[in-house]
Design an enzyme around this catalytic site. Sequence first.
Site, mmCIF file in Angstrom:
data_model
loop_
_atom_site.group_PDB
_atom_site.id
_atom_site.type_symbol
_atom_site.label_atom_id
_atom_site.label_comp_id
_atom_site.label_asym_id
_atom_site.label_seq_id
_atom_site.Cartn_x
_atom_site.Cartn_y
_atom_site.Cartn_z
ATOM 1 N N SER A 278 -10.307 -0.667 6.821
ATOM 2 C CA SER A 278 -9.765 0.107 5.404
ATOM 3 C C SER A 278 -8.766 -0.879 5.120
ATOM 4 O O SER A 278 -8.710 -1.161 3.898
ATOM 5 C CB SER A 278 -8.696 1.049 5.517
ATOM 6 O OG SER A 278 -9.629 2.482 5.710
ATOM 7 N N SER B 49 -9.668 2.291 2.754
ATOM 8 C CA SER B 49 -8.711 2.979 1.865
ATOM 9 C C SER B 49 -8.335 2.025 1.608
ATOM 10 O O SER B 49 -7.443 2.276 0.023
ATOM 11 C CB SER B 49 -8.362 3.696 2.935
ATOM 12 O OG SER B 49 -7.484 2.964 3.210
ATOM 13 N N LYS C 298 1.157 -1.121 0.150
ATOM 14 C CA LYS C 298 0.251 0.033 -0.418
ATOM 15 C C LYS C 298 1.036 1.215 0.418
ATOM 16 O O LYS C 298 1.909 1.471 0.672
ATOM 17 C CB LYS C 298 -0.968 0.014 0.868
ATOM 18 C CG LYS C 298 -1.872 1.533 1.235
ATOM 19 C CD LYS C 298 -2.723 0.820 1.870
ATOM 20 C CE LYS C 298 -3.452 1.984 2.928
ATOM 21 N NZ LYS C 298 -4.781 1.876 3.694
#
EC number: 6.3.5.7
Length: 491
Positions: free
Chosen positions: A183, A159, A79
């Site tokens: 998330s 997210s 990420k």
Amino acid sequence: MSDLLKLSLDEVSAKLKGKEVSATELAQEAFAACQAAQPALNAFTAFDEEKTMAMAKAADARLARGEGGLLEGVPLAIKDLFAVEGVDTSASSNILKGFKPTYESTVTSKLWDAGAVFVAKTSMDEFAMGSSNETSNTGPVVNPWKAKDSNESLTPGGSSGGSAAAVAADLCFGATGTDTGGSIRQPASFTGTVGVKGTYGRTSRWGVVAFASSLDHPGPFAKTVKDSALLLQAMSGHDPKDSTSLPNDVPDFAAAVGQSVKGLKIGVPKEYRVDGMPAEIDEVWQKGIDWLKAAGCEIVDISLPHTKYALPAYYIVAPAEASSNLARYDGMRYGNRVEGKDLVDTYEKTRAAGFGHEVQRRIMIGTYVLSAGYYDAYYLRAQKVRTRILQDFHDAFDKVDAILTPAAPSAAFGLGTKSDDPIAMYLNDVFTVTANLAGVPAMSVPAGLDKSGLPLGLQVITRALDEGTMFKVGAAIEDSAGFGFKAEKWW
């Protein structure tokens, strides 16, 4: 393209150690698959082929010597919140555009120490603020799943949507995410993957761009419960550079997978039956209850009475911490800078151009609730509610070993359908925020499909530092659900 990328992490690891495939071949295949899927899925923000291949060759050398760590030679996506040395790390924000860290986050360092190979950075909601991966400065990520008889582009959740999409599309064997209010677990539910956050402090936050420091939990996405256990195991451990890092030894999480759940008490909280919840969510939840009962668990009705205050408390605490954390981004030392007529004007123009609307909204909310005259009315009260929520979990775990709930209030929705309504978007976190406020471990396990053929996940929550029970229960659900579905390839 071979079928190697369709294997689980555990399966491909065995092939690497058995020298049926080389880490270099595997890395080349994963790298090519990620690049080929990028125009359609938009899941990635940065590649570094030289780094990928160098890491794969080093893994091959270790494997040839009969050495190798837990994840030796396995390609993983990271990420865009985790610092990877020499690779663009922007948190999907214009204010950090072009920032290449000269250091490595603790979590990625541990993954590389375990032999994993970097394949790409994944897109995310800007600064991890969002539930649909639509606030990224590189545009929305597209879920590899499509509803039956529809070509509508769906959100992969947020997210950590890029990581979820990459794993769901079989472009890599696992990915890192961060979970501040759901998330990891909500995107896992939307993409038919397994998403895990451990106990707060189990994984270090050092080198991870901060959103809300007391709520941020780095964790993995994986194809199976066992894979997620292996990844969390590699990511975890004490870090003296993070003052909130737990000094506890890391258990063998993978050993818990497949153990009997007979005799465990599973709590079902009445507060999670929310108004307007789709019948399909309730049905998959009931299936999960039935599966665990058939496996020998005792089902116990419990109450988490302060659950209804969790979402408002979270959306006070998280923006308050974000407004403080994001104050450091001013364009002076790194990232984008917009020149103004004086220092204050430069600050204002840089931050106005650098932060997207959702980040600006949360900074404003956070600054407001921390301001004189409102601190006691909002922030202090939210912290008191947080303490009550933690006590709810303590009380519940006096009676049960694990708690079972839905992971998300719906299946994946269409891109653009909720982006103009922040409240509707925030409600996506209704089932997940409590575990962040309490700092307890939680995971999402794919459990079925809705009538449109889209994945639905179940959430398992356990007491702090008891990830073993979480993986045990998660694996029992996985076995009973026999999910095995994949998005039909269109990208």
